[in-house]
Design a protein around this motif. Sequence first.
Motif, PDB file in Angstrom:
ATOM      1  N   GLN A   1     -13.010   1.460   6.076  1.00 19.70           N
ATOM      2  CA  GLN A   1     -12.345   0.177   6.333  1.00 19.70           C
ATOM      3  C   GLN A   1     -10.826   0.353   6.355  1.00 19.70           C
ATOM      4  N   ILE A   2     -10.170  -0.341   7.273  1.00 16.69           N
ATOM      5  CA  ILE A   2      -8.716  -0.364   7.379  1.00 16.69           C
ATOM      6  C   ILE A   2      -8.206  -1.646   6.729  1.00 16.69           C
ATOM      7  N   CYS A   3      -7.339  -1.507   5.725  1.00 15.24           N
ATOM      8  CA  CYS A   3      -6.792  -2.670   5.016  1.00 15.24           C
ATOM      9  C   CYS A   3      -5.274  -2.542   4.958  1.00 15.24           C
ATOM     10  N   VAL A   4      -4.569  -3.422   5.644  1.00 16.64           N
ATOM     11  CA  VAL A   4      -3.109  -3.398   5.649  1.00 16.64           C
ATOM     12  C   VAL A   4      -2.589  -4.329   4.554  1.00 16.64           C
ATOM     13  N   ASP A   5      -1.609  -3.847   3.803  1.00 16.98           N
ATOM     14  CA  ASP A   5      -0.988  -4.633   2.738  1.00 16.98           C
ATOM     15  C   ASP A   5      -0.500  -5.986   3.280  1.00 16.98           C
ATOM     16  N   ARG A   6      -0.655  -7.036   2.464  1.00 19.62           N
ATOM     17  CA  ARG A   6      -0.323  -8.397   2.930  1.00 19.62           C
ATOM     18  C   ARG A   6       1.146  -8.562   3.286  1.00 19.62           C
TER      19      ARG A   6
ATOM     20  N   MET B   1      -3.965   2.119   2.551  1.00 18.65           N
ATOM     21  CA  MET B   1      -4.231   1.203   3.660  1.00 18.65           C
ATOM     22  C   MET B   1      -5.631   1.391   4.240  1.00 18.65           C
ATOM     23  N   PHE B   2      -6.360   2.423   3.771  1.00 20.37           N
ATOM     24  CA  PHE B   2      -7.749   2.565   4.174  1.00 20.37           C
ATOM     25  C   PHE B   2      -8.503   3.280   3.061  1.00 20.37           C
ATOM     26  N   ASN B   3      -9.822   3.067   3.039  1.00 25.25           N
ATOM     27  CA  ASN B   3     -10.591   3.746   2.014  1.00 25.25           C
ATOM     28  C   ASN B   3     -10.955   5.154   2.475  1.00 25.25           C
ATOM     29  N   SER B   4     -11.654   5.905   1.635  1.00 27.85           N
ATOM     30  CA  SER B   4     -11.871   7.316   1.932  1.00 27.85           C
ATOM     31  C   SER B   4     -12.799   7.515   3.124  1.00 27.85           C
ATOM     32  N   GLN B   5     -12.607   8.682   3.767  1.00 21.18           N
ATOM     33  CA  GLN B   5     -13.419   9.029   4.934  1.00 21.18           C
ATOM     34  C   GLN B   5     -14.883   9.183   4.538  1.00 21.18           C
ATOM     35  N   GLN B   6     -15.759   8.537   5.301  1.00 17.18           N
ATOM     36  CA  GLN B   6     -17.191   8.671   5.067  1.00 17.18           C
ATOM     37  C   GLN B   6     -17.703   9.841   5.906  1.00 17.18           C
ATOM     38  N   PRO B   7     -18.210  10.911   5.290  1.00 10.33           N
ATOM     39  CA  PRO B   7     -18.699  12.046   6.090  1.00 10.33           C
ATOM     40  C   PRO B   7     -19.918  11.657   6.915  1.00 10.33           C
ATOM     41  N   ILE B   8     -20.080  12.324   8.043  1.00  4.36           N
ATOM     42  CA  ILE B   8     -21.236  12.048   8.893  1.00  4.36           C
ATOM     43  C   ILE B   8     -22.416  12.895   8.422  1.00  4.36           C
ATOM     44  N   PRO B   9     -23.512  12.288   8.051  1.00  6.39           N
ATOM     45  CA  PRO B   9     -24.695  13.082   7.682  1.00  6.39           C
ATOM     46  C   PRO B   9     -25.147  13.956   8.848  1.00  6.39           C
ATOM     47  N   ASP B  10     -25.634  15.151   8.527  1.00  8.16           N
ATOM     48  CA  ASP B  10     -26.056  16.100   9.565  1.00  8.16           C
ATOM     49  C   ASP B  10     -27.109  15.504  10.495  1.00  8.16           C
ATOM     50  N   GLU B  11     -27.937  14.617   9.951  1.00  8.29           N
ATOM     51  CA  GLU B  11     -29.022  14.066  10.775  1.00  8.29           C
ATOM     52  C   GLU B  11     -28.492  13.372  12.028  1.00  8.29           C
ATOM     53  N   TYR B  12     -27.294  12.738  11.916  1.00  4.54           N
ATOM     54  CA  TYR B  12     -26.744  12.035  13.073  1.00  4.54           C
ATOM     55  C   TYR B  12     -26.239  13.019  14.131  1.00  4.54           C
ATOM     56  N   ILE B  13     -25.766  14.155  13.690  1.00  7.95           N
ATOM     57  CA  ILE B  13     -25.262  15.162  14.620  1.00  7.95           C
ATOM     58  C   ILE B  13     -26.419  15.893  15.288  1.00  7.95           C
ATOM     59  N   LEU B  14     -27.485  16.130  14.531  1.00  6.50           N
ATOM     60  CA  LEU B  14     -28.605  16.926  15.038  1.00  6.50           C
ATOM     61  C   LEU B  14     -29.574  16.121  15.898  1.00  6.50           C
ATOM     62  N   MET B  15     -29.649  14.814  15.710  1.00  2.90           N
ATOM     63  CA  MET B  15     -30.609  14.031  16.499  1.00  2.90           C
ATOM     64  C   MET B  15     -30.189  13.961  17.967  1.00  2.90           C
TER      65      MET B  15
ATOM     66  N   SER C   1      -9.046 -12.629   6.476  1.00  2.00           N
ATOM     67  CA  SER C   1      -9.280 -11.807   5.287  1.00  2.00           C
ATOM     68  C   SER C   1     -10.775 -11.604   5.031  1.00  2.00           C
ATOM     69  N   GLU C   2     -11.627 -12.469   5.592  1.00  2.00           N
ATOM     70  CA  GLU C   2     -13.066 -12.323   5.398  1.00  2.00           C
ATOM     71  C   GLU C   2     -13.659 -11.245   6.318  1.00  2.00           C
ATOM     72  N   GLN C   3     -12.931 -10.907   7.371  1.00  2.00           N
ATOM     73  CA  GLN C   3     -13.438  -9.924   8.325  1.00  2.00           C
ATOM     74  C   GLN C   3     -13.016  -8.520   7.917  1.00  2.00           C
ATOM     75  N   LYS C   4     -13.859  -7.556   8.216  1.00  2.00           N
ATOM     76  CA  LYS C   4     -13.594  -6.171   7.838  1.00  2.00           C
ATOM     77  C   LYS C   4     -13.486  -5.314   9.093  1.00  2.00           C
ATOM     78  N   VAL C   5     -12.382  -4.580   9.189  1.00  3.11           N
ATOM     79  CA  VAL C   5     -12.140  -3.709  10.347  1.00  3.11           C
ATOM     80  C   VAL C   5     -12.490  -2.277   9.962  1.00  3.11           C
ATOM     81  N   ILE C   6     -13.314  -1.654  10.782  1.00  8.73           N
ATOM     82  CA  ILE C   6     -13.801  -0.297  10.501  1.00  8.73           C
ATOM     83  C   ILE C   6     -13.358   0.639  11.624  1.00  8.73           C
ATOM     84  N   LEU C   7     -12.830   1.783  11.242  1.00  6.36           N
ATOM     85  CA  LEU C   7     -12.488   2.848  12.188  1.00  6.36           C
ATOM     86  C   LEU C   7     -13.516   3.958  11.989  1.00  6.36           C
ATOM     87  N   PRO C   8     -14.372   4.245  12.968  1.00  7.44           N
ATOM     88  CA  PRO C   8     -15.463   5.197  12.750  1.00  7.44           C
ATOM     89  C   PRO C   8     -15.039   6.575  12.253  1.00  7.44           C
TER      90      PRO C   8
END
Length: 362
Positions: A339-344, A1-15, A91-98
């Motif tokens: 992205q969060i994708c719920v089965d139809r 129902m969702f794709n894999s977790q995208q890790p946060i690059p260190d640069e975003y944490i350190l800035m 279906s054209e819109q994409k829902v993202i959970l940070p």
Amino acid sequence: MFNSQQPIPDEYILMSEKDRDERIRAIKSNLGSRLVILGHHYQRDEVIRYADYRGDSLKLAQLAAQEKEAEYIVFCGVHFMAETADMLTSSEQKVILPDLEAGCPMADMAEIDDVEECWNLLTAQYSQEIIPVTYVNSSAEVKAFCGRNGGMTCTSSNAPKIFGKLLGEKKSILFLPDEHLGRNTGLKWGLHDQDILLWTRENPEEVELPEKAPKLILWNGYCTVHQKFKTHHVDEVRRKYPGVTVIVHPECSHAVVERADLSGSTDYIIRQISAAPAGSVWAVGTEINLVHRLAQENPDKTVVSLNENVCLCIMMSRISQPHLLAALENLNQGKVVNQICVDRKITADAISALNRMLELSK
């Protein structure tokens, strides 16, 4: 129902926070109407300041569905909320959970296999019609289960109306997953303890089913935040702040709701405090980020937490400024992550449950 977790690059944490702020605002400006950011009331200030809309879970999902031009819906909340947004948008819109690890312990307490086992046992035991009702704070699968079995969803705002109609029709209710909202609502309609059965999800074989179907069967789930408010907190705050008005969410235990002056949904709490006279004093039994925000936005009133030990929704706080920036940077580069994708099929059944709620709560 969702794709894999995208890790946060260190640069975003350190800035620095200032640099993150500038980059987030620049991306928002660049994407324009292609992007909508939703912020639940319990989000921390470092995140909710970027929200195009603030609200509770269902309201935000409904607002997202109205934003037809938006390609990307970034939901700063928890998993079940993003699921609802995905089900209600096109279906054209994409829902993202940070942060895909941002879940809800209460929603997780009602696993679909356990719910179906409970349902099978109840329907085998009783000929009485039982209607499954799930709080919107539940998984898409549980919402779909209710839709398939003639049931519906509810919110903390419309639960009383839905309970009133179903009980008035002499139907029994299986309420998921929050036992406190269910009990508070049932007792408000004049039910007695003997009318209510608590279903223990951990040991269903130990549940003693009475001969006659109970009017209300409660799943023994709960909100880990609202569990932290106790009756002694009400007594303590009354001693410390003479004349205080105690207002709590109905996810609190019945003992706390009974001891408080007012109880109601998050929007109800916000409306009551916003409309209150200057100089009034309020003790609020809900998540601490919202309490702090109410205090900041109502400087002419005293607004404190009912429990002075911080009552933080840890899962909601997983969404941070670096998480938000990382998700937005990817979108700005044309990459969709988290992205969060719920089965139809699940979506179709869950929408049936949502629609029945909307029809019954008119």
